[in-house]
Each structure stands twice: as C-alpha cells, then as structure tokens.
Scaffold this motif. Structure first.
Motif, PDB file in Angstrom:
ATOM      1  N   ARG A  10     -52.296  -8.598 -37.053  1.00 16.46           N
ATOM      2  CA  ARG A  10     -50.842  -8.601 -36.818  1.00 16.46           C
ATOM      3  C   ARG A  10     -50.153  -9.750 -37.551  1.00 16.46           C
ATOM      4  N   VAL A  11     -50.552  -9.971 -38.804  1.00 17.39           N
ATOM      5  CA  VAL A  11     -49.995 -11.049 -39.612  1.00 17.39           C
ATOM      6  C   VAL A  11     -49.583 -10.500 -40.969  1.00 17.39           C
ATOM      7  N   ALA A  12     -48.486 -11.049 -41.499  1.00 17.51           N
ATOM      8  CA  ALA A  12     -48.046 -10.749 -42.861  1.00 17.51           C
ATOM      9  C   ALA A  12     -48.133 -12.038 -43.663  1.00 17.51           C
ATOM     10  N   PHE A  25     -32.906  -9.638 -38.988  1.00 18.18           N
ATOM     11  CA  PHE A  25     -33.655  -8.388 -38.997  1.00 18.18           C
ATOM     12  C   PHE A  25     -35.071  -8.525 -38.441  1.00 18.18           C
ATOM     13  N   LEU A  26     -35.568  -9.750 -38.390  1.00 21.26           N
ATOM     14  CA  LEU A  26     -36.944  -9.969 -37.954  1.00 21.26           C
ATOM     15  C   LEU A  26     -37.002 -10.218 -36.459  1.00 21.26           C
ATOM     16  N   LEU A  27     -37.947  -9.568 -35.813  1.00 15.87           N
ATOM     17  CA  LEU A  27     -38.118  -9.700 -34.365  1.00 15.87           C
ATOM     18  C   LEU A  27     -38.899 -10.952 -33.982  1.00 15.87           C
ATOM     19  N   HIS A  28     -39.872 -11.334 -34.815  1.00 19.15           N
ATOM     20  CA  HIS A  28     -40.801 -12.402 -34.462  1.00 19.15           C
ATOM     21  C   HIS A  28     -40.703 -13.528 -35.485  1.00 19.15           C
ATOM     22  N   LEU A  76     -40.985  -7.595 -44.686  1.00 17.17           N
ATOM     23  CA  LEU A  76     -41.352  -8.211 -43.405  1.00 17.17           C
ATOM     24  C   LEU A  76     -40.732  -7.454 -42.232  1.00 17.17           C
ATOM     25  N   THR A  77     -39.518  -6.993 -42.390  1.00 16.04           N
ATOM     26  CA  THR A  77     -38.850  -6.242 -41.320  1.00 16.04           C
ATOM     27  C   THR A  77     -39.613  -4.953 -41.023  1.00 16.04           C
ATOM     28  N   ILE A  78     -40.007  -4.240 -42.057  1.00 18.88           N
ATOM     29  CA  ILE A  78     -40.798  -3.021 -41.871  1.00 18.88           C
ATOM     30  C   ILE A  78     -42.157  -3.370 -41.272  1.00 18.88           C
ATOM     31  N   SER A  79     -42.765  -4.442 -41.762  1.00 19.34           N
ATOM     32  CA  SER A  79     -44.063  -4.885 -41.247  1.00 19.34           C
ATOM     33  C   SER A  79     -43.992  -5.169 -39.756  1.00 19.34           C
ATOM     34  N   GLN A  80     -42.937  -5.859 -39.331  1.00 18.74           N
ATOM     35  CA  GLN A  80     -42.813  -6.205 -37.911  1.00 18.74           C
ATOM     36  C   GLN A  80     -42.348  -5.028 -37.065  1.00 18.74           C
TER      37      GLN A  80
END
Length: 185
Positions: free
Chosen positions: A50-52, A159-162, A92-96
């Motif tokens: 769960r890392v980018a 846009f990023l949750l985390h 990153l947004t899609i990744s999260q």
C-alpha cells in the motif's frame, strides 16, 4: 534470471545496435524470452505494501533492489527529477483512491541531470520548434530543498486522501544509500 537487453558497447552510438537491430527490436526480443517463462502471478493492481514511490527516471536507480521490493509491492511513478508535478498528483490520486495506497515515498538522487539545466531549456525548445512547451522543466540546484517542496505538494493536495505518511529521500548514486530529508517546520 536476467532479462536485460544490454549489449556490449560497440562502435555504434546511434539508436541502432552494432548488429543493425534497433534498441526497440532487442527489447521486444527480450520480452519474447521473458514471456516464454512467464507465469501469471495471480495478483491485481493493488500494491501489497500500500505504498507509492515517486522517483527520478534516471537509469542508475534500481528502485526495487534498492528498497527490497518485489513485484506487486508498490506503485512506481517516475519522471525527470522525481518531482511532484500535476501528473504525479493525478497518478497518486488514482493510486490512493482507486487502488488503496496509503504511504508515499519521494526519491531524488545525487548528480541528477535536472541540477545541470535551467528553465531556459523551454526557451531553447521554443526557438527550435516554434512552440513553447506548456510544462515546466522543474530544474533545481538543491535536491534536499526540492524533496521538501515535493513533500509539501503531496501533503497539501486536496485530491489525496492520505498525506500523513509522506517521506522524502535523496539516493546517493555512488553508495546506494538513501538519506532522509526532513520537512521544514
């Protein structure tokens, strides 16, 4: 097993190998050999850890080996300099949001090519082709400071949750070690 498409250095300095095949031809041939032994790993696009990882595209960085990662462990986003651009935020947004990542690691490196060019590169391109690129070069002189700026861009993106586990590093291309960059207070 190595799937490297490296060939010995030869007299050719163009995009053709000494045998006359293009580099792309060699890579496609390497893929045929790879596919002959390929077994579906049975995983989906969600990274196990769960890392980018956002890093420079420099060919000297073998991120999986340097970080002890296996296939499927992370999302890897690479560009010139490893800088956080709008497109990196998109990835990153899609990744999260779609694929469950929660941590972000940013990696710049020593002796980066972006340290030796300037934004004048865009002006030179405009003079050559008659059109100015819409993108910024994102050149920098101080890798540590640029990592801090990239961390800030990630942490402040709406846009990023985390954004609580965002860490930045500079990879030393001569020793292989990461040096952590702490954000500014």
């Amino acid at each position: 097993m190595s799937t490297s498409a490296h060939s010995p250095a030869g007299p050719s300095t163009t995009d053709r190998t000494p045998t006359g095949n293009t580099v792309t031809d060699r890579l496609v041939e390497a893929n045929v050999r790879y596919a002959a032994e390929f077994e579906d790993p049975g995983m989906d696009a969600k990274p196990v850890l769960r890392v980018a990882v956002v890093a420079c595209m420099d060919a000297r960085l073998d991120l999986h080996d340097a970080l002890g990662l296996a296939l499927g462990d992370c999302h890897t986003i690479r560009n010139a300099g490893g800088v956080v651009t709008d497109d990196v935020i998109r990835s990153l947004t899609i990744s999260q949001r779609a694929l469950g990542t929660r941590s972000v690691i940013l990696i710049h490196h020593t002796n980066c090519g972006l340290e030796s060019i300037t934004e004048e590169f865009r002006q030179e391109l405009e003079a050559e082709v008659g059109q100015r690129p819409v993108w910024a070069v994102e050149a920098y002189k101080d890798a540590d400071q640029d990592v801090r700026q990239s961390m800030q861009r990630v942490r402040t993106s709406p846009f990023l949750l985390h954004t609580d586990d965002v860490r930045g590093f500079v990879f030393d291309v001569t020793t292989g070690l990461l040096r952590e960059i702490l954000p500014t207070s």
